[in-house]
Design a protein around this motif. Structure first.
Motif, short mmCIF file in Angstrom:
data_model
loop_
_atom_site.label_atom_id
_atom_site.label_comp_id
_atom_site.label_asym_id
_atom_site.label_seq_id
_atom_site.Cartn_x
_atom_site.Cartn_y
_atom_site.Cartn_z
N ASP A 1 11.10 6.34 -7.03
CA ASP A 1 10.92 5.19 -7.21
C ASP A 1 10.53 4.36 -6.16
OD1 ASP A 1 12.35 4.88 -8.80
OD2 ASP A 1 14.01 3.38 -8.88
N ALA A 2 10.78 5.06 -5.14
CA ALA A 2 10.11 4.72 -3.54
C ALA A 2 8.05 5.06 -3.75
CB ALA A 2 10.25 5.47 -2.31
N PHE A 3 7.97 6.33 -4.60
CA PHE A 3 6.30 6.20 -4.99
C PHE A 3 5.60 5.18 -5.64
CE2 PHE A 3 6.88 10.14 -2.68
CZ PHE A 3 5.71 10.80 -2.37
N GLN A 4 6.48 5.05 -6.49
CA GLN A 4 6.02 4.11 -7.13
C GLN A 4 5.97 1.65 -6.73
OE1 GLN A 4 8.14 3.83 -11.25
NE2 GLN A 4 7.97 1.73 -11.49
N ALA A 5 6.54 2.25 -5.91
CA ALA A 5 7.11 0.63 -5.62
C ALA A 5 5.74 0.88 -4.22
CB ALA A 5 8.00 0.82 -4.56
N PHE A 6 6.05 1.55 -3.71
CA PHE A 6 4.69 1.48 -2.75
C PHE A 6 2.51 1.86 -3.41
CE2 PHE A 6 2.19 4.44 1.11
CZ PHE A 6 1.92 2.87 1.87
N GLY A 7 2.97 2.29 -4.50
CA GLY A 7 1.50 1.84 -5.34
C GLY A 7 1.75 0.67 -5.69
N TRP A 8 2.18 0.24 -6.19
CA TRP A 8 2.96 -1.28 -6.72
C TRP A 8 2.10 -2.01 -5.51
CZ3 TRP A 8 3.57 -6.76 -6.30
CH2 TRP A 8 3.54 -7.49 -7.57
N ALA A 9 2.82 -1.52 -3.83
CA ALA A 9 2.33 -2.88 -3.30
C ALA A 9 1.51 -2.52 -2.93
CB ALA A 9 3.48 -2.46 -1.70
N GLN A 10 0.11 -1.14 -2.80
CA GLN A 10 -0.70 -1.55 -2.04
C GLN A 10 -2.19 -2.24 -3.08
OE1 GLN A 10 -2.25 2.55 -0.97
NE2 GLN A 10 -0.71 3.70 -0.38
N MET A 11 -1.31 -2.11 -4.41
CA MET A 11 -2.71 -2.63 -5.05
C MET A 11 -2.69 -4.43 -4.73
SD MET A 11 -4.30 -1.53 -7.82
CE MET A 11 -4.26 -2.25 -9.53
N HIS A 12 -0.88 -4.51 -4.80
CA HIS A 12 -0.69 -6.24 -4.26
C HIS A 12 -1.67 -6.38 -2.85
CE1 HIS A 12 1.42 -10.11 -3.38
NE2 HIS A 12 1.63 -9.71 -2.45
N SER A 13 -2.04 -5.79 -2.11
CA SER A 13 -2.53 -5.77 -0.88
C SER A 13 -4.48 -6.13 -0.80
CB SER A 13 -2.05 -5.31 0.16
OG SER A 13 -0.61 -5.53 0.27
N HIS A 14 -3.94 -4.77 -1.85
CA HIS A 14 -5.96 -3.89 -1.50
C HIS A 14 -5.84 -3.07 -2.80
CE1 HIS A 14 -5.59 -3.96 2.80
NE2 HIS A 14 -4.74 -3.22 2.38
N ALA A 15 -5.81 -4.34 -4.06
CA ALA A 15 -6.37 -3.97 -5.05
C ALA A 15 -7.56 -3.12 -5.27
CB ALA A 15 -5.53 -4.30 -6.86
N ASN A 16 -8.51 -4.68 -5.10
CA ASN A 16 -9.49 -4.06 -5.60
C ASN A 16 -10.75 -3.46 -4.49
OD1 ASN A 16 -9.65 -6.14 -6.55
ND2 ASN A 16 -10.68 -7.82 -5.87
N LEU A 17 -10.08 -2.71 -2.94
CA LEU A 17 -10.56 -1.67 -2.34
C LEU A 17 -9.74 -0.65 -3.10
CD1 LEU A 17 -11.42 -0.37 -0.01
CD2 LEU A 17 -9.86 -0.96 0.98
N LEU A 18 -8.64 -0.24 -3.62
CA LEU A 18 -8.12 0.63 -3.82
C LEU A 18 -9.11 0.91 -5.23
CD1 LEU A 18 -4.28 1.49 -3.67
CD2 LEU A 18 -5.83 2.16 -6.06
N LEU A 19 -9.13 0.23 -6.13
CA LEU A 19 -9.53 0.96 -7.27
C LEU A 19 -10.65 1.29 -6.94
CD1 LEU A 19 -8.54 -1.66 -10.00
CD2 LEU A 19 -7.39 0.58 -9.06
N ARG A 20 -12.12 0.82 -6.00
CA ARG A 20 -12.85 1.08 -5.85
C ARG A 20 -13.15 2.10 -5.53
NH1 ARG A 20 -17.18 -1.94 -6.25
NH2 ARG A 20 -16.12 -3.49 -6.52
N LEU A 21 -12.26 2.33 -4.13
CA LEU A 21 -12.59 3.76 -3.54
C LEU A 21 -11.76 4.86 -3.93
CD1 LEU A 21 -10.14 3.12 -0.13
CD2 LEU A 21 -12.83 3.54 -0.56
N TYR A 22 -11.07 4.50 -5.82
CA TYR A 22 -10.80 5.52 -6.08
C TYR A 22 -11.92 6.29 -7.24
CZ TYR A 22 -5.78 6.36 -4.95
OH TYR A 22 -4.93 6.14 -4.63
N GLY A 23 -12.79 4.78 -7.82
CA GLY A 23 -13.80 4.91 -8.46
C GLY A 23 -15.04 6.02 -7.84
N GLN A 24 -14.91 5.74 -5.75
CA GLN A 24 -16.11 6.59 -5.63
C GLN A 24 -15.84 8.09 -5.72
OE1 GLN A 24 -16.04 3.39 -2.74
NE2 GLN A 24 -17.70 5.16 -1.75
N ALA A 25 -14.03 8.50 -5.46
CA ALA A 25 -13.52 9.92 -5.29
C ALA A 25 -13.65 10.28 -6.56
CB ALA A 25 -12.35 9.47 -5.13
N ARG A 26 -14.12 9.66 -7.73
CA ARG A 26 -14.13 10.88 -9.18
C ARG A 26 -15.83 11.27 -9.15
NH1 ARG A 26 -11.51 6.31 -13.12
NH2 ARG A 26 -9.21 7.15 -13.12
N GLY A 27 -16.61 10.63 -8.23
CA GLY A 27 -18.01 10.76 -8.68
C GLY A 27 -18.28 10.12 -9.57
#
Length: 708
Positions: free
Chosen positions: A63-89
């Motif tokens: 649950d703590a990991f799930q909550a941390f993922g939710w929190a990071q999206m709340h604070s940095h959603a656009n940045l986080l998804l862009r970084l993950y898109g880059q990491a996929r190549g």
């Protein structure tokens, strides 16, 4: 279970005996009940304080990991998804040509495929934690699609493999080896990566408590952004920060211990030059074939259509080829690609309760690099030159900074040094340890370890001005208090001014021109700091930007005098000539040669525009802030440097203050970031709220985490 034996006198209590016993019993029940509620929450939730810091309370670790993922999206959603898109190549497929080089780097380095392997190599429990973090990200996206930019939604859904791809791209292929460095072998990287770290033993502190200072300074954007948080679940209650997109705390402390990282003088990669022969390359006198793979890079066109490009990846025994021309090829070798456990190691470091437990986790050597600066409640402090250091057969540190011959197996490293081989200092007699990205030999004085006891390729012998400033502040203080440590953290004194002005000012006066005398007066009256009101700092810093450090000093750095060299001007006349030209330009640009630092250098965020303080670490300033020119202006704005700062005293209870300079969020709907930048401009930290009571008292938002 509590067994309490009360013995009462009837003469004292009389008829009130039963009432008193009832009240005491009720109080005990309430206290025990409150403790259980605080330490074992019945539901998982995130509480945001008024500085945008999420405090995560998990019924269990998943649950703590799930909550941390939710929190990071709340604070940095656009940045986080862009970084993950880059990491996929696949960033060029999603967003166009600007990301094409990034995709080629990621795919050539094998990050997406290796992430799949790493995911399978996690133990089942920790793999479920990564899945839970990804679930938190996806859940937020499903609940709040209107708060996420449409162009980054294409990355969804996120998987545990995406998390590991991002970790690889950040650690192994940005920090261990910077793609800018590989592309431009003879150029300094555009983005500096540095830190300050202090650990102070009870004997060197006025309170008799251990102190720890965490102070990374990285660019204020992209994958370098820090995210501050508290994570509480059974077996863990840790506070700290991590880089956006990473699901565990990378710098943290709990009630018993804490650690910080600095970028160490670590070499975990090499470029090998190969001699081409036929369709292969020469190796130990024989021709070997390259391993060849073909990948597809997709590129989004301006009209929205997708174009495919083939990417041929050739690899030698050293690693993938990064360049090929005129009968030669360059291959890149990077450490740590067979060690998938860095996230679990960081997680277990935060769960440790004493030095023995903490060091047992470090011995796994899953973290590819970074100094570890450690302190705990029992009074132990440690500096570890952590890293997956290759066992090399020859050469010193400088040798391995160049291009290495790949024609022979004698230069090909295949193993890393075990933990016991790494430079390490525990509880030095000085009572203090510091690191400002200098080699481990200068972490304390008197020196506690000698470079002669280690292979010459481990680390160089050098100490730059910021590290000297760091060590000097500690060495010249008998005992340091918690407030003094914070005050030292904000020091803007320029070590290079102390080394050069005693020669430079007399040389100016000998020149005897009106301008030379004016410049001499300004520099003589300057406080040798880069505070907002410091006059003379702009002039001196502009001069430093125009000179060659390699030829500046009459006396070079000496290992036997590490805090007092280099020193003296090698060519006072040329120094004066350059300085007078700079002074003329400064007067032309700003109207006066004694313009204040804060008038020229600014902290900007949205509508906020504040006088800045701090400056480049290369000048010997402990409070590192780097600036870039403002558009169509002679002024400069901060973009790099002091980012997350935490000062911790292992008192009872723990005393801690922190600041995330640019705030804890980039999403438009998040809590304002301006308050922290204002504190940063005022050289202040803010209290850390850790107890549930403190968090509730400063609560601005609550989120209940639902099971998926």
């Amino acid at each position: 279970m509590f067994i309490i034996n009360f013995s009462f006198s009837k003469n004292i209590f009389g008829k009130s005996f039963k009432s008193a016993l009832f009240l005491i019993s009720l109080l005990i029940v309430l206290l025990v009940g409150q403790t259980n509620v605080l330490s074992n929450p019945k539901r998982s939730e995130i509480l945001w304080d008024n500085y945008g810091v999420p405090h995560i309370y998990g019924v269990n670790s998943q649950d703590a990991f799930q909550a941390f993922g939710w929190a990071q999206m709340h604070s940095h959603a656009n940045l986080l998804l862009r970084l993950y898109g880059q990491a996929r190549g696949r960033a060029a497929e999603y967003w166009g040509e600007d990301y094409l080089e990034s995709d080629r780097w990621v795919v050539t380095m094998g990050i997406p495929q290796r992430a799949k392997t790493w995911y399978q190599q996690q133990n089942a429990t920790f793999r479920s934690y990564l899945d839970s973090f990804a679930t938190g990200i996806n859940t937020y996206a499903a609940e709040h699609p209107e708060l996420i930019d449409d162009e980054v939604k294409t990355v969804l859904p996120i998987s545990g493999e995406d998390v590991l791809a991002h970790v690889q791209r950040v650690l192994n292929f940005t920090f261990v080896v910077d793609p800018e460095t590989v592309t431009n072998l003879h150029q300094k990287p555009k983005h500096s990566k540095g830190s300050n770290g202090w650990a102070i033993a009870p004997g060197h502190s006025t309170s008799g408590n251990t102190l720890l200072l965490a102070n990374p300074h990285l660019p204020w954007f992209d994958l370098f952004l820090w995210y501050e948080a508290q994570i509480t679940a059974p077996g863990i209650d840790a506070y700290g920060a991590t880089l956006v997109g990473i699901p565990v705390l990378a710098i943290a402390f709990n009630d018993n211990l804490g650690w910080t990282h600095t970028v160490n003088t670590f070499d975990g990669w090499d470029i090998y030059e190969l001699t081409l022969s036929g369709k292969g390359y020469l190796f130990d006198g024989e021709v070997r074939d390259f391993t060849t793979k073909t990948a597809e890079i997709k590129l989004k066109q301006q009209d929205g259509t997708i174009q495919s490009q083939k990417l041929t990846i050739q690899s030698s025994v050293h690693g993938p080829l990064i360049k090929q021309e005129e009968g030669k090829a360059l291959a890149l070798r990077v450490v740590g690609l067979d060690r998938p456990g860095v996230l679990e190691q960081w997680w277990d470091m935060a769960k440790a309760n004493n030095f023995k437990q903490f060091e047992a986790v470090l011995q796994r050597l899953q973290l590819p690099m970074f100094t570890v600066m450690y302190a705990d409640r029992e009074g132990h402090i440690m500096h570890l030159f952590n890293g997956q250091v290759p066992i090399r057969s020859q050469g010193d540190f400088a040798y391995w900074q160049g291009i290495i011959s790949g024609d022979t197996s004698t230069t090909l490293w295949t193993k890393i040094h075990p933990y016991q081989d790494l430079p390490r200092i525990v509880d030095p007699t000085s009572g203090w340890l510091q690191n400002a990205n200098d080699p481990p030999w200068t972490t304390t004085f008197p020196s506690a370890i000698s470079p002669e006891d280690y292979p010459p390729y481990i680390a160089p012998q050098e100490m730059d001005f910021r590290a000297q400033r760091s060590a000097r502040m500690l060495a010249e203080t008998d005992k340091i208090s918690f407030p003094e440590m914070i005050n030292y953290k904000h020091s803007t004194r320029m070590e290079m001014a102390d080394r050069l002005l005693d020669d430079l000012i007399p040389a100016l006066r000998q020149e005897s021109s009106t301008l030379a005398l004016q410049v001499a007066d300004v520099l003589e009256q300057w406080d040798r700091q880069t505070n907002a009101k410091s006059q003379g700092a702009v002039l001196f810093a502009a001069w430093l930007e125009e000179i060659d450090f390699d030829t500046l000093f009459s006396q070079p750095w000496q290992p036997n005098s590490p805090l007092n060299t280099p020193n003296g001007l090698a060519d006072p006349q040329q120094a004066v000539k350059t300085l007078l030209a700079v002074a003329t330009q400064i007067e032309q640009d700003y109207g006066a040669i004694d313009v204040s630092w804060g008038e020229v250098f600014r902290f900007k965020d949205g509508n906020l525009d504040l006088p800045a303080n701090g400056g480049p670490g290369d000048f010997g300033i402990f409070r590192v802030v780097n600036f870039i020119p403002m558009e169509n202006s002679k002024h400069f704005q901060a973009f790099d440097g002091d980012s997350f700062v935490a000062a911790i005293e292992f008192s009872q209870p723990v005393k801690a203050m922190a600041l995330t300079s640019y705030g804890n969020a980039t999403q438009p709907n998040s809590i304002s970031t301006e308050d922290q930048l204002k504190l940063f401009a005022q050289k202040q930290l803010r209290p850390i709220w850790r107890s549930r009571q403190e968090v509730e008292a400063h609560l601005v938002k609550r989120k209940i985490i639902s099971k998926m």
